[in-house]
Design an enzyme around this catalytic site. Structure first.
Site, mmCIF file in Angstrom:
data_model
loop_
_atom_site.group_PDB
_atom_site.id
_atom_site.type_symbol
_atom_site.label_atom_id
_atom_site.label_comp_id
_atom_site.label_asym_id
_atom_site.label_seq_id
_atom_site.Cartn_x
_atom_site.Cartn_y
_atom_site.Cartn_z
ATOM 1 N N ARG A 39 14.578 -58.634 -43.869
ATOM 2 C CA ARG A 39 13.857 -58.618 -45.156
ATOM 3 C C ARG A 39 14.470 -59.665 -46.074
ATOM 4 N NH1 ARG A 39 15.526 -55.329 -48.629
ATOM 5 N NH2 ARG A 39 15.599 -53.492 -47.265
ATOM 6 N N TYR A 73 -10.012 -65.847 -58.098
ATOM 7 C CA TYR A 73 -10.111 -65.084 -56.850
ATOM 8 C C TYR A 73 -10.209 -63.585 -57.175
ATOM 9 C CZ TYR A 73 -8.855 -63.072 -52.362
ATOM 10 O OH TYR A 73 -8.843 -62.332 -51.212
ATOM 11 N N ASP A 101 -2.335 -71.370 -58.751
ATOM 12 C CA ASP A 101 -2.783 -70.975 -57.415
ATOM 13 C C ASP A 101 -3.389 -72.228 -56.773
ATOM 14 O OD1 ASP A 101 -4.234 -70.076 -55.208
ATOM 15 O OD2 ASP A 101 -4.799 -68.178 -56.146
ATOM 16 N N LYS A 146 -5.198 -69.371 -45.820
ATOM 17 C CA LYS A 146 -6.345 -70.272 -45.886
ATOM 18 C C LYS A 146 -5.962 -71.629 -45.269
ATOM 19 C CE LYS A 146 -7.814 -66.664 -48.063
ATOM 20 N NZ LYS A 146 -7.762 -66.511 -49.487
#
Ligand SMILES: *Cc1c(COP(=O)(O)O)cnc(C)c1O
Length: 384
Positions: A51, A103, A175, A200
């Site tokens: 992690r 978005y 973004d 994406k």
């Protein structure tokens, strides 16, 4: 050769990368492990628990930092997990000014998760950067920009917003999912944080869900790393590997996405059955000049409205498409079509949605890297 001096088309392949220390593997191995042997408590080789850090993820994070011209990269389990980490920099009572045409998942996270923790959000049109100032008060801490916007393809002037953010001592996050660093590098334009849904274009093959943040400032990187490790939404080793592999062809793919995007935008604009085409490469696009100055090309994201079309007719067109797959998401090698009102933007109330132009008949295309003639033929038969 200093890596910072490399051009973008070399950085996608070499940025932050070196052969693996164990056997010289050219691609970083997928370190599918949760933990690492220690010789004595604390005696490890830089990794103690996956992690906190994992070597495959580190390789991806270095690549991300390199392609965005930043110093620190952080890879998350999804784009929304990356956004979640940014908002967790804030405290109850703080306010965020965000792009309105945004978005849908970001809007949902802001309104339905973070508002309940006392963080306030303003959703505004940002094409005129000066308007943002009307919403700045002593509680404002962050400006959240998405450009080009989804799905209306508005372009926001990052440099002007950054000047405003600096004047008022606010953080600016961009973004950069739609543009990718091939088309624009927000950190160079003054942004503090770049965010990606690497799901994406960065991944580029529709086979992972991954998020990313890149920053220049060490203090900010430390705070975000603390949140990433404390909250735990990290990118796994397999997904890190796949995303890194995707990034190695980002420049080649984006070049073709942009060429095909231009061909299809022009085809649609010349089609008498189409009412309106939204693509920042058109000279009459309201933000074309800004797009031209801050982007190297215009990409393959296009939205359009068929003439006199209804909700049902738009759905018929996306159902008729054969080479374009009807699907959520974007940025893969294959062309996708979507109907924002019923898909990506269904969680935004109709009234809000239509204010920013997301009408019931709007169709969004993520133009892939197939042959443009085949894509145009498919649109021709679907539009009828
Ligand atoms: C997909 C997307 C996100 C969310 O990313 P996930 O990887 O799906 O969590 C955020 N912003 C934009 C612009 C997106 O397209």
């Amino acid at each position: 050769m200093s890596e910072k001096k490399l051009k973008f088309n070399s950085k996608t392949i070499h940025g932050g990368q070196e052969p693996d220390k164990a056997y010289g593997a050219v691609m970083p191995p997928i370190y599918q492990t949760s933990t690492y042997a220690q010789t004595t408590p604390g005696g490890h080789q830089g990794y103690e628990y996956s992690r906190s850090a994992n070597p495959t993820r580190t390789a991806l994070e270095k690549s991300l930092a390199s392609i965005e011209n930043g110093n620190y990269g952080l890879a998350f389990a999804s784009g929304l997990a990356a956004i979640d980490a940014v908002i967790k920099l804030l405290n109850p009572g703080d306010e965020v000014i965000s792009t309105n045409d945004l978005y849908g998942g970001s809007y949902r996270l802001f309104r339905q998760v973070f508002e309940k923790f006392g963080i306030g959000f303003h959703f505004i049109g940002m094409q005129d950067a000066a308007k943002i100032e009307d919403y700045i008060n002593e509680k404002t801490k962050l400006i959240w920009v998405e450009t080009p916007t989804n799905p209306m393809m508005n372009v926001i002037d990052i440099k002007s917003v950054s000047a405003l953010a600096k004047k008022h001592d606010l953080l600016l996050a961009v973004d950069n999912t739609f543009a990718t660093p091939y088309l624009q590098t927000p950190l160079d334009l003054g942004a503090d944080i770049v965010m990606h849904s690497a799901t994406k274009y960065l991944g580029g093959h529709s086979d992972v869900v991954v998020g990313a943040l890149v920053v220049k400032d060490k203090g900010l990187a430390d705070k975000l790393y603390f949140i990433q490790n404390a909250s735990g939404a990290v990118c796994g080793p397999m997904d890190s590997f796949l995303t890194l592999r995707g990034i190695k062809t980002l420049h080649v793919r984006m070049q073709r996405h942009s060429e095909n995007g231009k061909a299809i935008a022009e085809y649609l604009a010349n089609n008498p059955k189409i009412e309106k085409v939204y693509w920042p490469g058109f000279e009459d696009h309201p933000n074309h000049e800004i797009a031209k100055s801050q982007m190297t090309n215009f990409g393959g994201m296009i939205s359009f409205v068929p003439k006199g079309s209804s909700y049902e007719e738009a759905i018929k067109i996306v159902e008729n498409l054969q080479l374009f797959t009807l699907a959520e998401s974007l940025g893969g090698v294959e062309s996708l079509a979507g109907h924002p009102a019923s898909m990506t933007h269904a969680s935004i109330p109709k009234e809000e949605r239509e204010k920013s132009g997301v009408v019931d008949s709007l169709i969004r295309l993520s133009v892939g890297i197939e042959d443009a003639d085949d894509l145009i033929a498919d649109l021709e038969q679907a539009i009828g």
